[in-house]
Scaffold this motif. Structure first.
Motif, PDB file in Angstrom:
ATOM      1  N   ALA A  85       0.832  -1.206   0.000  1.00 24.84           N
ATOM      2  CA  ALA A  85       0.000   0.000   0.000  1.00 24.84           C
ATOM      3  C   ALA A  85       0.870   1.262   0.000  1.00 24.84           C
ATOM      4  O   ALA A  85       0.568   2.227  -0.715  1.00 24.84           O
ATOM      5  N   VAL A  86       1.956   1.256   0.769  1.00 23.43           N
ATOM      6  CA  VAL A  86       2.864   2.407   0.802  1.00 23.43           C
ATOM      7  C   VAL A  86       3.511   2.600  -0.571  1.00 23.43           C
ATOM      8  O   VAL A  86       3.596   3.718  -1.084  1.00 23.43           O
ATOM      9  N   LEU A  87       3.957   1.507  -1.171  1.00 26.24           N
ATOM     10  CA  LEU A  87       4.573   1.606  -2.500  1.00 26.24           C
ATOM     11  C   LEU A  87       3.564   2.036  -3.550  1.00 26.24           C
ATOM     12  O   LEU A  87       3.893   2.798  -4.459  1.00 26.24           O
ATOM     13  N   LYS A  88       2.343   1.572  -3.449  1.00 26.53           N
ATOM     14  CA  LYS A  88       1.294   1.965  -4.401  1.00 26.53           C
ATOM     15  C   LYS A  88       1.061   3.476  -4.325  1.00 26.53           C
ATOM     16  O   LYS A  88       0.926   4.148  -5.349  1.00 26.53           O
ATOM     17  N   GLN A  89       1.030   4.006  -3.116  1.00 22.49           N
ATOM     18  CA  GLN A  89       0.847   5.439  -2.948  1.00 22.49           C
ATOM     19  C   GLN A  89       2.035   6.206  -3.546  1.00 22.49           C
ATOM     20  O   GLN A  89       1.853   7.235  -4.181  1.00 22.49           O
ATOM     21  N   ALA A  90       3.235   5.691  -3.368  1.00 23.39           N
ATOM     22  CA  ALA A  90       4.431   6.368  -3.863  1.00 23.39           C
ATOM     23  C   ALA A  90       4.620   6.230  -5.369  1.00 23.39           C
ATOM     24  O   ALA A  90       5.088   7.158  -6.023  1.00 23.39           O
ATOM     25  N   LEU A  91       4.259   5.073  -5.930  1.00 30.80           N
ATOM     26  CA  LEU A  91       4.561   4.788  -7.332  1.00 30.80           C
ATOM     27  C   LEU A  91       3.348   4.816  -8.253  1.00 30.80           C
ATOM     28  O   LEU A  91       3.499   4.757  -9.473  1.00 30.80           O
ATOM     29  N   GLY A  92       2.152   4.846  -7.684  1.00 30.51           N
ATOM     30  CA  GLY A  92       0.939   4.904  -8.494  1.00 30.51           C
ATOM     31  C   GLY A  92       0.805   3.705  -9.420  1.00 30.51           C
ATOM     32  O   GLY A  92       1.050   2.562  -9.022  1.00 30.51           O
ATOM     33  N   ASP A  93       0.466   3.985 -10.673  1.00 34.90           N
ATOM     34  CA  ASP A  93       0.234   2.919 -11.654  1.00 34.90           C
ATOM     35  C   ASP A  93       1.491   2.156 -12.044  1.00 34.90           C
ATOM     36  O   ASP A  93       1.406   1.117 -12.693  1.00 34.90           O
ATOM     37  N   ARG A  94       2.637   2.652 -11.672  1.00 36.44           N
ATOM     38  CA  ARG A  94       3.883   1.924 -11.965  1.00 36.44           C
ATOM     39  C   ARG A  94       4.010   0.654 -11.132  1.00 36.44           C
ATOM     40  O   ARG A  94       4.760  -0.245 -11.483  1.00 36.44           O
ATOM     41  N   LEU A  95       3.296   0.606  -9.995  1.00 37.06           N
ATOM     42  CA  LEU A  95       3.381  -0.582  -9.144  1.00 37.06           C
ATOM     43  C   LEU A  95       2.278  -1.560  -9.506  1.00 37.06           C
ATOM     44  O   LEU A  95       1.098  -1.215  -9.537  1.00 37.06           O
ATOM     45  N   LEU A  96       2.671  -2.785  -9.768  1.00 38.33           N
ATOM     46  CA  LEU A  96       1.750  -3.884 -10.025  1.00 38.33           C
ATOM     47  C   LEU A  96       1.704  -4.711  -8.747  1.00 38.33           C
ATOM     48  O   LEU A  96       2.690  -5.336  -8.371  1.00 38.33           O
ATOM     49  N   ASN A  97       0.580  -4.686  -8.080  1.00 38.20           N
ATOM     50  CA  ASN A  97       0.446  -5.322  -6.768  1.00 38.20           C
ATOM     51  C   ASN A  97      -0.209  -6.697  -6.904  1.00 38.20           C
ATOM     52  O   ASN A  97      -1.411  -6.796  -7.150  1.00 38.20           O
ATOM     53  N   LEU A  98       0.588  -7.739  -6.729  1.00 36.97           N
ATOM     54  CA  LEU A  98       0.069  -9.112  -6.768  1.00 36.97           C
ATOM     55  C   LEU A  98       0.183  -9.785  -5.400  1.00 36.97           C
ATOM     56  O   LEU A  98       0.235 -11.014  -5.306  1.00 36.97           O
ATOM     57  N   VAL A  99       0.206  -8.995  -4.340  1.00 34.57           N
ATOM     58  CA  VAL A  99       0.286  -9.555  -2.988  1.00 34.57           C
ATOM     59  C   VAL A  99      -0.930 -10.439  -2.736  1.00 34.57           C
ATOM     60  O   VAL A  99      -2.072 -10.031  -2.960  1.00 34.57           O
ATOM     61  N   GLY A 100      -0.663 -11.663  -2.300  1.00 36.18           N
ATOM     62  CA  GLY A 100      -1.725 -12.617  -1.990  1.00 36.18           C
ATOM     63  C   GLY A 100      -2.383 -13.255  -3.203  1.00 36.18           C
ATOM     64  O   GLY A 100      -3.380 -13.949  -3.071  1.00 36.18           O
ATOM     65  N   LYS A 101      -1.824 -13.056  -4.392  1.00 45.64           N
ATOM     66  CA  LYS A 101      -2.478 -13.543  -5.614  1.00 45.64           C
ATOM     67  C   LYS A 101      -1.685 -14.587  -6.383  1.00 45.64           C
ATOM     68  O   LYS A 101      -2.207 -15.161  -7.337  1.00 45.64           O
ATOM     69  N   THR A 102      -0.433 -14.844  -6.014  1.00 45.93           N
ATOM     70  CA  THR A 102       0.389 -15.759  -6.805  1.00 45.93           C
ATOM     71  C   THR A 102       0.656 -17.072  -6.092  1.00 45.93           C
ATOM     72  O   THR A 102       0.799 -17.115  -4.876  1.00 45.93           O
ATOM     73  N   SER A 103       0.732 -18.110  -6.884  1.00 44.96           N
ATOM     74  CA  SER A 103       1.183 -19.405  -6.372  1.00 44.96           C
ATOM     75  C   SER A 103       2.711 -19.414  -6.449  1.00 44.96           C
ATOM     76  O   SER A 103       3.325 -18.513  -7.027  1.00 44.96           O
ATOM     77  N   VAL A 104       3.332 -20.440  -5.919  1.00 49.77           N
ATOM     78  CA  VAL A 104       4.787 -20.564  -5.990  1.00 49.77           C
ATOM     79  C   VAL A 104       5.224 -20.668  -7.453  1.00 49.77           C
ATOM     80  O   VAL A 104       6.186 -20.015  -7.873  1.00 49.77           O
ATOM     81  N   ALA A 105       4.515 -21.457  -8.256  1.00 40.90           N
ATOM     82  CA  ALA A 105       4.870 -21.608  -9.672  1.00 40.90           C
ATOM     83  C   ALA A 105       4.756 -20.270 -10.403  1.00 40.90           C
ATOM     84  O   ALA A 105       5.618 -19.929 -11.224  1.00 40.90           O
ATOM     85  N   GLN A 106       3.721 -19.501 -10.100  1.00 39.68           N
ATOM     86  CA  GLN A 106       3.570 -18.192 -10.735  1.00 39.68           C
ATOM     87  C   GLN A 106       4.675 -17.241 -10.291  1.00 39.68           C
ATOM     88  O   GLN A 106       5.219 -16.489 -11.103  1.00 39.68           O
ATOM     89  N   ALA A 107       5.018 -17.279  -9.021  1.00 38.55           N
ATOM     90  CA  ALA A 107       6.102 -16.427  -8.523  1.00 38.55           C
ATOM     91  C   ALA A 107       7.414 -16.778  -9.221  1.00 38.55           C
ATOM     92  O   ALA A 107       8.161 -15.884  -9.642  1.00 38.55           O
ATOM     93  N   PHE A 108       7.715 -18.058  -9.384  1.00 38.77           N
ATOM     94  CA  PHE A 108       8.923 -18.470 -10.103  1.00 38.77           C
ATOM     95  C   PHE A 108       8.897 -17.922 -11.521  1.00 38.77           C
ATOM     96  O   PHE A 108       9.900 -17.394 -12.011  1.00 38.77           O
ATOM     97  N   GLY A 109       7.771 -18.064 -12.214  1.00 38.33           N
ATOM     98  CA  GLY A 109       7.658 -17.579 -13.587  1.00 38.33           C
ATOM     99  C   GLY A 109       7.907 -16.089 -13.693  1.00 38.33           C
ATOM    100  O   GLY A 109       8.612 -15.615 -14.602  1.00 38.33           O
ATOM    101  N   LEU A 110       7.344 -15.331 -12.771  1.00 35.89           N
ATOM    102  CA  LEU A 110       7.510 -13.877 -12.797  1.00 35.89           C
ATOM    103  C   LEU A 110       8.922 -13.458 -12.397  1.00 35.89           C
ATOM    104  O   LEU A 110       9.508 -12.570 -13.023  1.00 35.89           O
ATOM    105  N   LEU A 111       9.473 -14.079 -11.384  1.00 37.14           N
ATOM    106  CA  LEU A 111      10.843 -13.751 -10.973  1.00 37.14           C
ATOM    107  C   LEU A 111      11.832 -14.017 -12.105  1.00 37.14           C
ATOM    108  O   LEU A 111      12.742 -13.226 -12.342  1.00 37.14           O
ATOM    109  N   GLY A 112      11.629 -15.110 -12.823  1.00 41.38           N
ATOM    110  CA  GLY A 112      12.527 -15.464 -13.916  1.00 41.38           C
ATOM    111  C   GLY A 112      12.479 -14.501 -15.082  1.00 41.38           C
ATOM    112  O   GLY A 112      13.419 -14.419 -15.871  1.00 41.38           O
ATOM    113  N   ALA A 113      11.417 -13.736 -15.205  1.00 34.57           N
ATOM    114  CA  ALA A 113      11.272 -12.782 -16.303  1.00 34.57           C
ATOM    115  C   ALA A 113      11.616 -11.353 -15.900  1.00 34.57           C
ATOM    116  O   ALA A 113      11.593 -10.451 -16.730  1.00 34.57           O
TER     117      ALA A 113
END
Length: 188
Positions: A85-113
């Protein structure tokens, strides 16, 4: 300590679903041509957590100096919702907030990219390294000699080993200023 030499660079982990998580990222407002940087302010204690304002300042600098079209991604469990929430306020639309929405496999996929991962001391920092993402790890009070920070040219570990109070493993800074982390500026 055992005399085992540091490991050379390695081939990143081959993921079964390398595109996992991109649907969530797109739904959050990301476009495929946009690079993204993962911000991971999730250290368990204040002595293992780079200040949130430093993450925001880093993101603004990266945008100015590197790429004006970059987006920043935060993901993890509900414990970092306040930081998101603090980062969203500071960065606005530049921040993509996926807190609580990713599985481990999805997190691996995103981290790798990711173009880059900036991370406190936790498991997803190791996941980023395993995926081959360029990673800056901020270990704070963690004993880097015990935690076995990953090696290689795509990984930088900023730790407290050079300080008299370094590697204290304390949850609260006995100096009152978490100098092990605050000395690292976004400009660095």
């Amino acid at each position: 300590a055992a005399g085992i030499p540091r490991l050379p660079d390695f081939s990143p982990l081959a993921l079964k679903s390398p595109g996992a998580g991109f649907d969530l990222l797109t739904a959050a407002g990301w476009r495929r041509e946009q690079p993204f940087v993962v911000l991971n302010p999730a250290g368990a204690f204040p002595t293992r957590r780079w200040p949130i304002d430093r993450y925001a300042a880093f993101a603004r600098l990266w945008t100015q100096r590197k790429n004006s079209d970059v987006r920043f991604l935060i993901m993890g469990d509900g414990r970092i919702a306040e930081s998101a929430a603090v980062l969203k306020q500071a960065l606005g639309d530049r921040l993509l907030n996926l807190v609580g929405k990713t599985s481990v496999a999805q997190a691996f996929g995103l981290l790798g990219a990711a173009e880059l991962v900036i991370s406190d001391d936790l498991g997803s920092m190791h996941m980023a390294w395993a995926c081959g993402a360029p990673t800056v790890a901020l270990l704070g009070s963690t004993r880097a000699d015990w935690a076995s920070p990953p090696a290689g040219s795509r990984f930088v570990c900023l730790n407290s080993g050079d300080l008299p109070c370094g590697f204290c493993m304390e949850a609260t800074c006995r100096m009152g200023d978490t100098r092990c982390l605050t000395r690292h500026t976004p400009e660095m």
